[in-house]
Design a protein around this motif. Structure first.
Motif, PDB file in Angstrom:
ATOM      1  N   LEU A  87      -2.996  37.828  -9.309  1.00 30.89           N
ATOM      2  CA  LEU A  87      -2.200  36.605  -9.496  1.00 30.89           C
ATOM      3  C   LEU A  87      -2.195  35.696  -8.275  1.00 30.89           C
ATOM      4  O   LEU A  87      -1.915  34.510  -8.380  1.00 30.89           O
ATOM      5  CB  LEU A  87      -0.752  36.982  -9.870  1.00 30.89           C
ATOM      6  CG  LEU A  87      -0.597  37.703 -11.210  1.00 30.89           C
ATOM      7  CD1 LEU A  87       0.841  38.174 -11.396  1.00 30.89           C
ATOM      8  CD2 LEU A  87      -1.022  36.819 -12.373  1.00 30.89           C
ATOM      9  N   TRP A  88      -2.485  36.266  -7.101  1.00 28.24           N
ATOM     10  CA  TRP A  88      -2.462  35.504  -5.847  1.00 28.24           C
ATOM     11  C   TRP A  88      -3.681  34.585  -5.800  1.00 28.24           C
ATOM     12  O   TRP A  88      -4.818  35.065  -5.837  1.00 28.24           O
ATOM     13  CB  TRP A  88      -2.500  36.478  -4.676  1.00 28.24           C
ATOM     14  CG  TRP A  88      -2.275  35.906  -3.325  1.00 28.24           C
ATOM     15  CD1 TRP A  88      -2.819  34.785  -2.789  1.00 28.24           C
ATOM     16  CD2 TRP A  88      -1.441  36.461  -2.305  1.00 28.24           C
ATOM     17  NE1 TRP A  88      -2.390  34.608  -1.513  1.00 28.24           N
ATOM     18  CE2 TRP A  88      -1.529  35.622  -1.185  1.00 28.24           C
ATOM     19  CE3 TRP A  88      -0.627  37.596  -2.229  1.00 28.24           C
ATOM     20  CZ2 TRP A  88      -0.842  35.867   0.000  1.00 28.24           C
ATOM     21  CZ3 TRP A  88       0.056  37.842  -1.048  1.00 28.24           C
ATOM     22  CH2 TRP A  88      -0.045  36.991   0.043  1.00 28.24           C
ATOM     23  N   PRO A  89      -3.460  33.270  -5.695  1.00 32.93           N
ATOM     24  CA  PRO A  89      -4.612  32.351  -5.659  1.00 32.93           C
ATOM     25  C   PRO A  89      -5.589  32.716  -4.533  1.00 32.93           C
ATOM     26  O   PRO A  89      -5.169  32.922  -3.403  1.00 32.93           O
ATOM     27  CB  PRO A  89      -3.971  30.985  -5.394  1.00 32.93           C
ATOM     28  CG  PRO A  89      -2.550  31.135  -5.831  1.00 32.93           C
ATOM     29  CD  PRO A  89      -2.189  32.585  -5.593  1.00 32.93           C
ATOM     30  N   ASP A  90      -6.846  32.811  -4.870  1.00 35.94           N
ATOM     31  CA  ASP A  90      -7.951  33.069  -3.937  1.00 35.94           C
ATOM     32  C   ASP A  90      -8.005  34.476  -3.337  1.00 35.94           C
ATOM     33  O   ASP A  90      -8.958  34.810  -2.648  1.00 35.94           O
ATOM     34  CB  ASP A  90      -7.982  32.038  -2.786  1.00 35.94           C
ATOM     35  CG  ASP A  90      -8.095  30.612  -3.297  1.00 35.94           C
ATOM     36  OD1 ASP A  90      -8.799  30.400  -4.310  1.00 35.94           O
ATOM     37  OD2 ASP A  90      -7.461  29.718  -2.710  1.00 35.94           O
ATOM     38  N   GLU A  93     -12.723  37.658   1.677  1.00 37.59           N
ATOM     39  CA  GLU A  93     -13.650  38.623   2.286  1.00 37.59           C
ATOM     40  C   GLU A  93     -12.893  39.506   3.277  1.00 37.59           C
ATOM     41  O   GLU A  93     -11.784  39.178   3.686  1.00 37.59           O
ATOM     42  CB  GLU A  93     -14.767  37.875   3.034  1.00 37.59           C
ATOM     43  CG  GLU A  93     -15.614  36.971   2.153  1.00 37.59           C
ATOM     44  CD  GLU A  93     -16.465  37.742   1.157  1.00 37.59           C
ATOM     45  OE1 GLU A  93     -16.981  38.814   1.541  1.00 37.59           O
ATOM     46  OE2 GLU A  93     -16.606  37.286   0.020  1.00 37.59           O
ATOM     47  N   LEU A  94     -13.515  40.607   3.683  1.00 42.03           N
ATOM     48  CA  LEU A  94     -12.867  41.531   4.616  1.00 42.03           C
ATOM     49  C   LEU A  94     -12.533  40.869   5.952  1.00 42.03           C
ATOM     50  O   LEU A  94     -11.595  41.269   6.621  1.00 42.03           O
ATOM     51  CB  LEU A  94     -13.774  42.746   4.872  1.00 42.03           C
ATOM     52  CG  LEU A  94     -13.965  43.669   3.659  1.00 42.03           C
ATOM     53  CD1 LEU A  94     -15.041  44.698   3.968  1.00 42.03           C
ATOM     54  CD2 LEU A  94     -12.667  44.354   3.285  1.00 42.03           C
ATOM     55  N   ALA A  95     -13.304  39.859   6.326  1.00 42.83           N
ATOM     56  CA  ALA A  95     -13.062  39.177   7.604  1.00 42.83           C
ATOM     57  C   ALA A  95     -11.938  38.145   7.492  1.00 42.83           C
ATOM     58  O   ALA A  95     -11.470  37.620   8.503  1.00 42.83           O
ATOM     59  CB  ALA A  95     -14.339  38.497   8.087  1.00 42.83           C
ATOM     60  N   ASP A  96     -11.493  37.841   6.268  1.00 42.41           N
ATOM     61  CA  ASP A  96     -10.461  36.816   6.074  1.00 42.41           C
ATOM     62  C   ASP A  96      -9.064  37.391   6.276  1.00 42.41           C
ATOM     63  O   ASP A  96      -8.763  38.484   5.799  1.00 42.41           O
ATOM     64  CB  ASP A  96     -10.519  36.241   4.641  1.00 42.41           C
ATOM     65  CG  ASP A  96     -11.825  35.528   4.352  1.00 42.41           C
ATOM     66  OD1 ASP A  96     -12.540  35.187   5.311  1.00 42.41           O
ATOM     67  OD2 ASP A  96     -12.121  35.315   3.162  1.00 42.41           O
ATOM     68  N   LEU A  97      -8.213  36.602   6.919  1.00 41.42           N
ATOM     69  CA  LEU A  97      -6.815  36.981   7.063  1.00 41.42           C
ATOM     70  C   LEU A  97      -6.177  37.126   5.681  1.00 41.42           C
ATOM     71  O   LEU A  97      -5.365  38.017   5.454  1.00 41.42           O
ATOM     72  CB  LEU A  97      -6.062  35.914   7.892  1.00 41.42           C
ATOM     73  CG  LEU A  97      -4.563  36.157   8.067  1.00 41.42           C
ATOM     74  CD1 LEU A  97      -4.317  37.478   8.800  1.00 41.42           C
ATOM     75  CD2 LEU A  97      -3.915  35.011   8.817  1.00 41.42           C
ATOM     76  N   LEU A  98      -6.574  36.272   4.733  1.00 41.16           N
ATOM     77  CA  LEU A  98      -6.015  36.319   3.384  1.00 41.16           C
ATOM     78  C   LEU A  98      -6.219  37.682   2.738  1.00 41.16           C
ATOM     79  O   LEU A  98      -5.334  38.193   2.057  1.00 41.16           O
ATOM     80  CB  LEU A  98      -6.622  35.214   2.495  1.00 41.16           C
ATOM     81  CG  LEU A  98      -6.163  35.198   1.030  1.00 41.16           C
ATOM     82  CD1 LEU A  98      -4.665  34.963   0.924  1.00 41.16           C
ATOM     83  CD2 LEU A  98      -6.915  34.137   0.236  1.00 41.16           C
ATOM     84  N   PHE A  99      -7.399  38.299   2.963  1.00 44.52           N
ATOM     85  CA  PHE A  99      -7.661  39.617   2.388  1.00 44.52           C
ATOM     86  C   PHE A  99      -6.618  40.619   2.866  1.00 44.52           C
ATOM     87  O   PHE A  99      -5.986  41.317   2.076  1.00 44.52           O
ATOM     88  CB  PHE A  99      -9.069  40.105   2.779  1.00 44.52           C
ATOM     89  CG  PHE A  99      -9.319  41.541   2.394  1.00 44.52           C
ATOM     90  CD1 PHE A  99      -9.730  41.868   1.113  1.00 44.52           C
ATOM     91  CD2 PHE A  99      -9.115  42.572   3.312  1.00 44.52           C
ATOM     92  CE1 PHE A  99      -9.948  43.195   0.750  1.00 44.52           C
ATOM     93  CE2 PHE A  99      -9.327  43.906   2.947  1.00 44.52           C
ATOM     94  CZ  PHE A  99      -9.742  44.209   1.663  1.00 44.52           C
ATOM     95  N   TRP A 100      -6.425  40.696   4.171  1.00 48.62           N
ATOM     96  CA  TRP A 100      -5.517  41.680   4.759  1.00 48.62           C
ATOM     97  C   TRP A 100      -4.058  41.321   4.472  1.00 48.62           C
ATOM     98  O   TRP A 100      -3.253  42.212   4.196  1.00 48.62           O
ATOM     99  CB  TRP A 100      -5.777  41.812   6.258  1.00 48.62           C
ATOM    100  CG  TRP A 100      -7.157  42.345   6.494  1.00 48.62           C
ATOM    101  CD1 TRP A 100      -8.266  41.645   6.876  1.00 48.62           C
ATOM    102  CD2 TRP A 100      -7.602  43.696   6.280  1.00 48.62           C
ATOM    103  NE1 TRP A 100      -9.357  42.490   6.921  1.00 48.62           N
ATOM    104  CE2 TRP A 100      -8.987  43.735   6.569  1.00 48.62           C
ATOM    105  CE3 TRP A 100      -6.962  44.878   5.875  1.00 48.62           C
ATOM    106  CZ2 TRP A 100      -9.728  44.919   6.473  1.00 48.62           C
ATOM    107  CZ3 TRP A 100      -7.714  46.042   5.781  1.00 48.62           C
ATOM    108  CH2 TRP A 100      -9.086  46.054   6.081  1.00 48.62           C
ATOM    109  N   ALA A 101      -3.725  40.036   4.514  1.00 48.38           N
ATOM    110  CA  ALA A 101      -2.347  39.608   4.238  1.00 48.38           C
ATOM    111  C   ALA A 101      -1.975  39.896   2.788  1.00 48.38           C
ATOM    112  O   ALA A 101      -0.907  40.456   2.507  1.00 48.38           O
ATOM    113  CB  ALA A 101      -2.177  38.120   4.541  1.00 48.38           C
ATOM    114  N   SER A 102      -2.867  39.550   1.869  1.00 51.38           N
ATOM    115  CA  SER A 102      -2.572  39.781   0.452  1.00 51.38           C
ATOM    116  C   SER A 102      -2.509  41.282   0.152  1.00 51.38           C
ATOM    117  O   SER A 102      -1.663  41.728  -0.624  1.00 51.38           O
ATOM    118  CB  SER A 102      -3.586  39.074  -0.454  1.00 51.38           C
ATOM    119  OG  SER A 102      -4.891  39.572  -0.256  1.00 51.38           O
TER     120      SER A 102
END
Length: 165
Positions: free
Chosen positions: A113-116, A121-130
């Motif tokens: 449900l979380w946009p994007d 990717e593993l290098a993205d903060l979004l990956f780890w934050a989500s």
């Protein structure tokens, strides 16, 4: 003897809530589950990403590994507690199936449900934050499930019976 009592007679428990069903015990059981789930999730994402897989096969792998690692942590504890392998597997399945299923459902539901988040990717903060936030939400939802199960002599109560706690 009422029906509730006969159902628990073989384990020596009554149908009433277990004294060990505290929030602290439920939190400990859920943290245990969370550890296995987190290891499996991250490993699944790393493997899926490394192999260039799409979201669906990567997510399926992550969920399978979450169950494998979730069960294996309990299995290790049960084996240390002196159970033979078959009995330890039964304890792990009884203790963790609902807990891991709830955790994975919530965790992956949040990610979907979380946009994007699915495309991070593993290098993205979004990956780890989500991942961290979805696991935190899953943890909060799973603690009461574990408390309820332990209170009825199920879930991690089964593990603690074999640890002698």
């Amino acid at each position: 003897m009422d029906h509730e009592h006969t159902a628990y007679a073989h384990t020596g428990h009554t149908g009433t809530a277990q004294p060990g069903a505290t929030w602290a015990v439920a939190v400990q059981a859920t943290l245990h589950c969370l550890t296995g789930c987190a290891i499996g999730e991250v490993l699944g994402m790393v493997i899926g990403t490394a192999l260039g897989w799409g979201n669906l096969p990567t997510t399926v792998l992550a969920i399978i590994l979450a169950f494998v690692f979730g069960y294996s942590l309990t299995l290790r504890g049960a084996l240390k507690g002196g159970l033979d392998f078959r009995a330890a597997v039964q304890v792990a399945l009884a203790a963790d199936t609902l807990s891991i299923a709830v955790m994975e459902l919530i965790d992956n539901g949040v990610i979907v449900l979380w946009p994007d988040a699915m495309d991070a990717e593993l290098a993205d903060l979004l990956f780890w934050a989500s991942l961290a936030i979805s696991l935190a939400i899953a943890f909060v939802v799973t603690v009461p499930v574990n408390k309820w199960m332990i209170g009825r002599g199920k879930g991690h109560a089964v593990v603690h019976q074999h640890h002698g706690h």
